[in-house]
Design a protein around this motif. Structure first.
Motif, PDB file in Angstrom:
ATOM      1  N   MET A 163      48.089  27.675  32.788  1.00  0.00           N
ATOM      2  CA  MET A 163      48.658  28.714  33.650  1.00  0.00           C
ATOM      3  C   MET A 163      49.549  29.669  32.867  1.00  0.00           C
ATOM      4  O   MET A 163      49.562  30.872  33.142  1.00  0.00           O
ATOM      5  N   LEU A 164      50.289  29.161  31.883  1.00  0.00           N
ATOM      6  CA  LEU A 164      51.108  30.054  31.056  1.00  0.00           C
ATOM      7  C   LEU A 164      50.231  31.012  30.260  1.00  0.00           C
ATOM      8  O   LEU A 164      50.590  32.168  30.056  1.00  0.00           O
ATOM      9  N   LEU A 165      49.089  30.544  29.790  1.00  0.00           N
ATOM     10  CA  LEU A 165      48.155  31.402  29.057  1.00  0.00           C
ATOM     11  C   LEU A 165      47.419  32.367  29.987  1.00  0.00           C
ATOM     12  O   LEU A 165      47.061  33.472  29.596  1.00  0.00           O
ATOM     13  N   HIS A 166      47.191  31.925  31.223  1.00  0.00           N
ATOM     14  CA  HIS A 166      46.397  32.721  32.160  1.00  0.00           C
ATOM     15  C   HIS A 166      47.065  34.063  32.478  1.00  0.00           C
ATOM     16  O   HIS A 166      46.386  35.085  32.557  1.00  0.00           O
ATOM     17  N   PHE A 167      48.370  34.053  32.635  1.00  0.00           N
ATOM     18  CA  PHE A 167      49.067  35.274  33.048  1.00  0.00           C
ATOM     19  C   PHE A 167      48.893  36.413  32.033  1.00  0.00           C
ATOM     20  O   PHE A 167      48.447  37.503  32.411  1.00  0.00           O
ATOM     21  N   PRO A 168      49.183  36.217  30.738  1.00  0.00           N
ATOM     22  CA  PRO A 168      48.983  37.334  29.803  1.00  0.00           C
ATOM     23  C   PRO A 168      47.507  37.669  29.562  1.00  0.00           C
ATOM     24  O   PRO A 168      47.158  38.846  29.390  1.00  0.00           O
ATOM     25  N   ILE A 169      46.646  36.671  29.570  1.00  0.00           N
ATOM     26  CA  ILE A 169      45.218  36.952  29.377  1.00  0.00           C
ATOM     27  C   ILE A 169      44.682  37.754  30.557  1.00  0.00           C
ATOM     28  O   ILE A 169      43.927  38.715  30.379  1.00  0.00           O
ATOM     29  N   GLN A 170      45.102  37.395  31.747  1.00  0.00           N
ATOM     30  CA  GLN A 170      44.669  38.127  32.939  1.00  0.00           C
ATOM     31  C   GLN A 170      45.239  39.548  32.938  1.00  0.00           C
ATOM     32  O   GLN A 170      44.550  40.489  33.323  1.00  0.00           O
ATOM     33  N   THR A 204      36.412  37.997  31.485  1.00  0.00           N
ATOM     34  CA  THR A 204      36.102  37.516  32.832  1.00  0.00           C
ATOM     35  C   THR A 204      35.658  36.053  32.792  1.00  0.00           C
ATOM     36  O   THR A 204      35.900  35.302  33.735  1.00  0.00           O
ATOM     37  N   ALA A 205      35.069  35.619  31.693  1.00  0.00           N
ATOM     38  CA  ALA A 205      34.682  34.200  31.559  1.00  0.00           C
ATOM     39  C   ALA A 205      35.920  33.315  31.640  1.00  0.00           C
ATOM     40  O   ALA A 205      35.904  32.275  32.315  1.00  0.00           O
ATOM     41  N   TRP A 206      37.011  33.699  30.957  1.00  0.00           N
ATOM     42  CA  TRP A 206      38.272  32.942  31.041  1.00  0.00           C
ATOM     43  C   TRP A 206      38.753  32.879  32.488  1.00  0.00           C
ATOM     44  O   TRP A 206      39.100  31.819  32.988  1.00  0.00           O
ATOM     45  N   GLN A 236      43.225  28.244  48.066  1.00  0.00           N
ATOM     46  CA  GLN A 236      42.738  29.486  48.665  1.00  0.00           C
ATOM     47  C   GLN A 236      43.002  30.686  47.760  1.00  0.00           C
ATOM     48  O   GLN A 236      42.153  31.570  47.637  1.00  0.00           O
ATOM     49  N   LEU A 237      44.175  30.738  47.124  1.00  0.00           N
ATOM     50  CA  LEU A 237      44.464  31.826  46.196  1.00  0.00           C
ATOM     51  C   LEU A 237      43.518  31.780  44.992  1.00  0.00           C
ATOM     52  O   LEU A 237      43.032  32.813  44.534  1.00  0.00           O
ATOM     53  N   ALA A 238      43.258  30.586  44.486  1.00  0.00           N
ATOM     54  CA  ALA A 238      42.340  30.453  43.353  1.00  0.00           C
ATOM     55  C   ALA A 238      40.923  30.864  43.760  1.00  0.00           C
ATOM     56  O   ALA A 238      40.210  31.502  42.978  1.00  0.00           O
ATOM     57  N   ALA A 239      40.516  30.511  44.973  1.00  0.00           N
ATOM     58  CA  ALA A 239      39.189  30.912  45.450  1.00  0.00           C
ATOM     59  C   ALA A 239      39.096  32.430  45.565  1.00  0.00           C
ATOM     60  O   ALA A 239      38.090  33.028  45.170  1.00  0.00           O
ATOM     61  N   TYR A 249      38.612  26.226  38.042  1.00  0.00           N
ATOM     62  CA  TYR A 249      39.263  24.925  37.882  1.00  0.00           C
ATOM     63  C   TYR A 249      40.342  24.717  38.943  1.00  0.00           C
ATOM     64  O   TYR A 249      40.398  23.677  39.595  1.00  0.00           O
ATOM     65  N   PHE A 250      41.196  25.719  39.117  1.00  0.00           N
ATOM     66  CA  PHE A 250      42.279  25.566  40.084  1.00  0.00           C
ATOM     67  C   PHE A 250      41.798  25.666  41.521  1.00  0.00           C
ATOM     68  O   PHE A 250      42.524  25.334  42.444  1.00  0.00           O
ATOM     69  N   TRP A 251      40.571  26.080  41.708  1.00  0.00           N
ATOM     70  CA  TRP A 251      40.002  26.091  43.049  1.00  0.00           C
ATOM     71  C   TRP A 251      39.287  24.772  43.351  1.00  0.00           C
ATOM     72  O   TRP A 251      39.489  24.182  44.398  1.00  0.00           O
TER      73      TRP A 251
END
Length: 139
Positions: A64-71, A97-99, A120-123, A106-108
């Protein structure tokens, strides 16, 4: 005739950027702003109330820490590539977009313990990533 000659040299004179892609990227940014803090907050709480496997919450926390800057980078590339009509930015957007699909998927669906709102947010983020992928591929 002058316009035809210019289009032959520089390509079509009409804009090829996609408003629907811009809206999807904007909405995806807001869902990410909601999803990441919620998941991180819950990762501090869930291991105390649910039987988490050893090390699972730490791994999810790092993702999740990596997801924020990558997103954030992905959304910037998509916005810039769409508005400036730059193929390299759009290719990088599509690659990242693959990431997004892996992490939100995964989080969904595959997370150790998913809370309803988190799921629901992940979906929603996963669905938007797929919509953005399709819009960007045809923009």
């Amino acid at each position: 005739p002058h316009v035809k000659k210019m289009e032959k040299l520089a390509g079509p004179s009409f804009p090829r950027s996609s408003l629907s892609l811009q809206i999807a990227i904007w909405l995806d940014g807001w869902i990410t702003y909601l999803l990441v803090p919620l998941v991180i907050l819950l990762l501090f709480v869930k291991p105390f109330f649910l039987p988490y496997p050893e090390g699972a919450s730490q791994g999810e926390f790092v993702v999740m820490l990596l997801h924020f800057p990558i997103q954030g980078l992905r959304n910037w590339l998509g916005t810039a590539g769409n508005k400036q009509e730059k193929a390299l930015f759009m290719a990088a957007f599509l690659g990242l977009t693959a990431w997004t699909e892996l992490v939100t998927g995964y989080f969904w669906a595959l997370q150790t313990f998913a809370i309803q709102m988190e799921s629901q947010l992940a979906a929603a983020a996963l669905i938007l990533a797929v919509v953005e992928l399709l819009l960007a591929a045809f923009a």
